[in-house]
Design a protein around this motif. Structure first.
Motif, PDB file in Angstrom:
ATOM      1  N   GLY A   1       6.827  13.391  -4.835  1.00 50.03           N
ATOM      2  CA  GLY A   1       5.897  13.208  -5.937  1.00 50.03           C
ATOM      3  C   GLY A   1       4.689  12.357  -5.596  1.00 50.03           C
ATOM      4  N   GLY A   2       4.682  11.720  -4.420  1.00 48.64           N
ATOM      5  CA  GLY A   2       3.486  11.016  -3.978  1.00 48.64           C
ATOM      6  C   GLY A   2       3.320   9.612  -4.503  1.00 48.64           C
ATOM      7  N   ILE A   3       4.211   9.159  -5.397  1.00 52.56           N
ATOM      8  CA  ILE A   3       4.052   7.807  -5.934  1.00 52.56           C
ATOM      9  C   ILE A   3       4.505   6.813  -4.883  1.00 52.56           C
ATOM     10  N   GLN A   4       3.661   5.832  -4.623  1.00 53.29           N
ATOM     11  CA  GLN A   4       4.033   4.767  -3.704  1.00 53.29           C
ATOM     12  C   GLN A   4       4.385   3.513  -4.501  1.00 53.29           C
TER      13      GLN A   4
ATOM     14  N   TYR B   1      -3.354   1.791 -10.158  1.00 49.64           N
ATOM     15  CA  TYR B   1      -2.458   0.673  -9.909  1.00 49.64           C
ATOM     16  C   TYR B   1      -3.120  -0.603 -10.387  1.00 49.64           C
TER      17      TYR B   1
ATOM     18  N   ASN C   1       9.471   7.627   2.850  1.00 51.46           N
ATOM     19  CA  ASN C   1       8.271   7.418   3.645  1.00 51.46           C
ATOM     20  C   ASN C   1       7.898   5.944   3.485  1.00 51.46           C
TER      21      ASN C   1
ATOM     22  N   GLN D   1       1.822  13.075   1.930  1.00 54.25           N
ATOM     23  CA  GLN D   1       0.946  12.545   0.893  1.00 54.25           C
ATOM     24  C   GLN D   1       0.553  11.110   1.198  1.00 54.25           C
TER      25      GLN D   1
END
Lengths: 111, 114
Positions: free
Chosen positions: A97-100, B36, A32, B100
């Motif tokens: 897992g949604g981590i960007q 972050y 994504n 997401q």
């Protein structure tokens, strides 16, 4: 391992000129992809996201557009830049897992 | 809809002091939460994440955060600040269902004085 590249790092453009910012991801398939803008002293605004080649979703109406011509390439464009387009543009990718994971960013100054 | 509120756009601490950056979230579904860090003119780097496992999450650089459902909070802490911790910190929320998208807070700039 995965890496994300953005170029150019810095860009100064006159009002009314076109824009093309490029983002590429290495080491992963079918990520994504996201474009964010960060104006001076403000948070991150999601501009576009893509879940696959040719699939673009726009979050904010504006004079910018995005394209995804290849699986790991994401391009941000404009036909005519406005002063308000100045900012720090960040590309990101995510898998499960949604981590960007973010690229190094492009600083755009429109004069 | 999901949202994140970061209290305090700027937080100042002395080197060696406790760091506490506040984050409250709103989510109608079980959230995934992230912190972050952004150093000047750089992209964002993931510090830590909560994804419904242990409520106390340890991250990089000595930071940790605790998920408190009753308070809808996910505050970031570090026992002893270093000069190198000076940066901007963003809290973000997403869900574990569907596509997401991350929703970010407006950020907190941490200033560390000698």
């Amino acid at each position: 391992s995965q890496t994300i590249h953005q170029w150019p790092a810095t860009l100064v453009q006159p009002v009314g000129s076109p824009l093309s910012l490029e983002c590429t991801v290495e080491g992963t398939s079918n990520p994504n992809l996201y474009w964010y803008r960060q104006a001076a002293g403000r948070g991150l605004q999601l501009l576009f996201y893509s879940v696959g080649i040719g699939q673009i979703s726009s979050e904010v109406p504006q004079n910018l557009s995005a394209s995804r011509p290849q699986d790991r390439q994401f391009i941000l464009s404009s036909k005519k830049l406005l002063l308000s387009d100045s900012g720090f543009y960040l590309c990101a990718w995510s898998g499960q897992g949604g981590i960007q994971y973010f690229g190094p960013g492009t600083r755009l100054l429109v004069l | 809809a999901q949202s994140v509120t970061q209290l305090g756009s700027h937080v100042s601490v002395s080197e060696g002091a406790l760091v506490l950056l506040r984050c409250n979230y709103s989510s109608s579904v079980p959230p995934y939460l992230f912190w972050y860090v952004q150093y000047p003119n750089q992209g964002l780097q993931l510090l830590l994440k909560y994804t419904s496992a242990a409520t106390l999450v340890k991250g990089i650089n000595g930071f940790e955060a605790e998920f408190k459902k009753s308070e809808t909070s996910f505050h970031l802490t570090k026992p002893s600040a270093h000069m190198s911790d000076a940066a901007e910190y963003f809290c973000a929320v997403t869900s574990n269902t569907g596509f997401q998208k991350l929703v970010f807070g407006t950020g907190t700039r941490l200033l560390v004085s000698p």
